[in-house]
Write a protein that holds these residues in place. Structure first.
Motif, PDB file in Angstrom:
ATOM      1  N   SER A   1      -9.298   5.687  23.911  1.00 10.15           N
ATOM      2  CA  SER A   1      -8.461   5.021  22.914  1.00 10.15           C
ATOM      3  C   SER A   1      -8.743   3.522  22.798  1.00 10.15           C
ATOM      4  O   SER A   1      -8.819   2.808  23.794  1.00 10.15           O
ATOM      5  CB  SER A   1      -6.986   5.215  23.270  1.00 10.15           C
ATOM      6  OG  SER A   1      -6.167   4.406  22.431  1.00 10.15           O
TER       7      SER A   1
ATOM      8  N   THR B   1      -6.691   2.148  20.473  1.00 13.37           N
ATOM      9  CA  THR B   1      -5.449   2.182  19.694  1.00 13.37           C
ATOM     10  C   THR B   1      -5.682   2.806  18.305  1.00 13.37           C
ATOM     11  O   THR B   1      -6.805   3.133  17.929  1.00 13.37           O
ATOM     12  CB  THR B   1      -4.778   0.797  19.535  1.00 13.37           C
ATOM     13  OG1 THR B   1      -5.526  -0.025  18.657  1.00 13.37           O
ATOM     14  CG2 THR B   1      -4.585   0.143  20.885  1.00 13.37           C
TER      15      THR B   1
ATOM     16  N   LEU C   1      -2.121  -6.373  20.511  1.00 14.39           N
ATOM     17  CA  LEU C   1      -0.897  -5.873  21.130  1.00 14.39           C
ATOM     18  C   LEU C   1       0.074  -6.977  21.522  1.00 14.39           C
ATOM     19  O   LEU C   1       1.289  -6.772  21.532  1.00 14.39           O
ATOM     20  CB  LEU C   1      -1.256  -5.028  22.362  1.00 14.39           C
ATOM     21  CG  LEU C   1      -2.078  -3.767  22.075  1.00 14.39           C
ATOM     22  CD1 LEU C   1      -2.388  -3.024  23.364  1.00 14.39           C
ATOM     23  CD2 LEU C   1      -1.352  -2.849  21.091  1.00 14.39           C
TER      24      LEU C   1
ATOM     25  N   GLN D   1       3.786  -1.480  20.308  1.00 19.10           N
ATOM     26  CA  GLN D   1       2.674  -1.188  21.211  1.00 19.10           C
ATOM     27  C   GLN D   1       2.649   0.297  21.573  1.00 19.10           C
ATOM     28  O   GLN D   1       1.592   0.935  21.593  1.00 19.10           O
ATOM     29  CB  GLN D   1       2.801  -2.024  22.485  1.00 19.10           C
ATOM     30  CG  GLN D   1       2.594  -3.514  22.266  1.00 19.10           C
ATOM     31  CD  GLN D   1       2.414  -4.271  23.580  1.00 19.10           C
ATOM     32  OE1 GLN D   1       1.755  -3.796  24.493  1.00 19.10           O
ATOM     33  NE2 GLN D   1       3.004  -5.455  23.680  1.00 19.10           N
TER      34      GLN D   1
ATOM     35  N   GLU E   1       1.192   2.353  18.759  1.00 19.92           N
ATOM     36  CA  GLU E   1      -0.265   2.213  18.672  1.00 19.92           C
ATOM     37  C   GLU E   1      -0.976   3.037  19.743  1.00 19.92           C
ATOM     38  O   GLU E   1      -1.975   3.709  19.474  1.00 19.92           O
ATOM     39  CB  GLU E   1      -0.659   0.736  18.814  1.00 19.92           C
ATOM     40  CG  GLU E   1      -0.517  -0.073  17.559  1.00 19.92           C
ATOM     41  CD  GLU E   1      -1.514   0.344  16.497  1.00 19.92           C
ATOM     42  OE1 GLU E   1      -2.721   0.436  16.792  1.00 19.92           O
ATOM     43  OE2 GLU E   1      -1.086   0.602  15.361  1.00 19.92           O
ATOM     44  N   MET E   2      -0.464   2.982  20.954  1.00 19.66           N
ATOM     45  CA  MET E   2      -1.096   3.685  22.070  1.00 19.66           C
ATOM     46  C   MET E   2      -0.907   5.195  21.975  1.00 19.66           C
ATOM     47  O   MET E   2      -1.841   5.973  22.194  1.00 19.66           O
ATOM     48  CB  MET E   2      -0.533   3.177  23.398  1.00 19.66           C
ATOM     49  CG  MET E   2      -0.836   1.728  23.706  1.00 19.66           C
ATOM     50  SD  MET E   2      -0.121   1.264  25.327  1.00 19.66           S
ATOM     51  CE  MET E   2      -0.185  -0.527  25.236  1.00 19.66           C
TER      52      MET E   2
ATOM     53  N   SER F   1      -2.775   7.001  18.914  1.00 14.39           N
ATOM     54  CA  SER F   1      -4.196   7.148  19.198  1.00 14.39           C
ATOM     55  C   SER F   1      -4.437   8.276  20.197  1.00 14.39           C
ATOM     56  O   SER F   1      -5.350   9.104  20.027  1.00 14.39           O
ATOM     57  CB  SER F   1      -4.744   5.834  19.767  1.00 14.39           C
ATOM     58  OG  SER F   1      -6.067   5.987  20.215  1.00 14.39           O
TER      59      SER F   1
ATOM     60  N   LEU G   1      -7.566   3.366  28.081  1.00 12.48           N
ATOM     61  CA  LEU G   1      -7.220   2.561  26.905  1.00 12.48           C
ATOM     62  C   LEU G   1      -8.025   1.272  26.923  1.00 12.48           C
ATOM     63  O   LEU G   1      -8.185   0.644  27.972  1.00 12.48           O
ATOM     64  CB  LEU G   1      -5.723   2.230  26.928  1.00 12.48           C
ATOM     65  CG  LEU G   1      -5.210   1.216  25.910  1.00 12.48           C
ATOM     66  CD1 LEU G   1      -5.259   1.790  24.498  1.00 12.48           C
ATOM     67  CD2 LEU G   1      -3.781   0.787  26.248  1.00 12.48           C
TER      68      LEU G   1
ATOM     69  N   TYR H   1      -7.891  -2.401  25.250  1.00 15.84           N
ATOM     70  CA  TYR H   1      -7.019  -3.292  24.466  1.00 15.84           C
ATOM     71  C   TYR H   1      -7.797  -3.899  23.289  1.00 15.84           C
ATOM     72  O   TYR H   1      -8.891  -4.447  23.486  1.00 15.84           O
ATOM     73  CB  TYR H   1      -6.481  -4.425  25.333  1.00 15.84           C
ATOM     74  CG  TYR H   1      -5.559  -3.995  26.447  1.00 15.84           C
ATOM     75  CD1 TYR H   1      -4.443  -3.204  26.200  1.00 15.84           C
ATOM     76  CD2 TYR H   1      -5.797  -4.406  27.760  1.00 15.84           C
ATOM     77  CE1 TYR H   1      -3.592  -2.817  27.233  1.00 15.84           C
ATOM     78  CE2 TYR H   1      -4.945  -4.041  28.801  1.00 15.84           C
ATOM     79  CZ  TYR H   1      -3.852  -3.234  28.530  1.00 15.84           C
ATOM     80  OH  TYR H   1      -3.009  -2.865  29.559  1.00 15.84           O
TER      81      TYR H   1
ATOM     82  N   SER I   1       2.353  -4.655  28.177  1.00 19.77           N
ATOM     83  CA  SER I   1       1.292  -3.725  27.791  1.00 19.77           C
ATOM     84  C   SER I   1       0.893  -2.767  28.917  1.00 19.77           C
ATOM     85  O   SER I   1       0.782  -1.554  28.675  1.00 19.77           O
ATOM     86  CB  SER I   1       0.065  -4.488  27.296  1.00 19.77           C
ATOM     87  OG  SER I   1       0.401  -5.349  26.224  1.00 19.77           O
TER      88      SER I   1
END
Length: 259
Positions: free
Chosen positions: A161, A163, A169, A177, A180-181, A184, A199, A201, A210
């Motif tokens: 990912s 995002t 973020l 946040q 978005e995470m 994805s 992930l 960023y 985060s």
């Protein structure tokens, strides 16, 4: 008869090459791991686009990428998958027969990761990890889902990912946040039938919430753009990477891999 012999010889050569690539890709399933005697530091290389675009620090020319992948291959580096990176950084385990370790990452998911990088990854037996902006798949200049599936099936490329929309973020609240995470991660599960554990960023930007949100969303690791080798002391959700830039000399590239 002569033409048949030529065609048969060509088929045998191509078949042998495919078997060699398949055998190399399957080696990861037979690697034995052991506890390291000291804390391990892992160089995680960061690439983006693979193209000739003077003045753009995110674009590494294909010929430079080839030199660098060839160097990793010739120097005997073992290129790790996201799951193996977790073993190394969270469990402090290393492959028994591989002392030189590196992780190769590409951010964003540009189409040239398929047209320019993918053939080189196969040629030099390098495993790479691509961070996808999932909303950008099948859009102009980005990877298509068909290309993604082909690369994933080859075992030379993992997808993680970056995002859903590549928003910074640190400018989003906790709920933003999380969306978005998780969006994805859901896309990766639905389209690639995998359990996304890593992930990346966007732009390396994140804030104090985060890492917590990433962990709660199901990720085990997160990568930043902070320079240096990755290690457990940084925290599994604030891991450092080494940026590869255009026109980098072989000596400078080699230094990225050193403690």
């Amino acid at each position: 008869m002569f033409k048949r012999l030529i065609l048969l010889s060509l088929a045998l050569v191509l078949g042998g090459a495919l078997l060699t690539q398949s055998a190399s890709a399957s080696k990861k399933h037979t690697v034995k791991w052991e506890k390291a005697d000291a804390p391990v530091s892992l160089p995680i290389l960061m690439y983006h686009s693979v193209e000739n675009k003077p003045g753009n620090g995110l674009c590494v020319p294909p010929e430079q990428l080839e030199q660098q992948l060839k160097y990793l291959h010739e120097q005997g580096y073992y290129t790790v998958t996201p799951a193996e990176a977790y073993k190394i950084l969270a469990q402090n385990k290393v492959p028994k027969k591989h002392k030189k370790l590196v992780m190769v990452t590409f951010d964003d998911g540009y189409e040239n990761n398929y047209t320019a990088a993918y053939p080189l990854l196969k040629k030099y037996h390098i495993h790479a990890t691509i961070g996808l902006i999932t909303s950008k798949v099948d859009t102009q200049g980005m990877l298509t889902l068909k290309q993604v599936k082909e690369m994933k099936k080859s075992k030379w490329v993992s997808f993680v990912s970056h995002t859903q929309n590549h928003q910074e973020l640190n400018r989003l609240d906790e709920a933003g946040q999380r969306e978005e995470m998780q969006a994805s991660r859901t896309w990766l599960k639905q389209n690639l039938h995998q359990k996304p554990d890593l992930l990346v960023y966007p732009v390396g930007r994140y804030n104090e919430v985060s890492p917590k949100v990433a962990k709660e969303s199901g990720y085990k690791l997160a990568l930043t753009t902070k320079p240096g080798l990755a290690n457990a002391e940084q925290g599994l959700y604030e891991l450092h990477r080494q940026r590869v830039v255009p026109d980098m000399t072989q000596e400078a590239f080699a230094k990225l891999l050193q403690p």
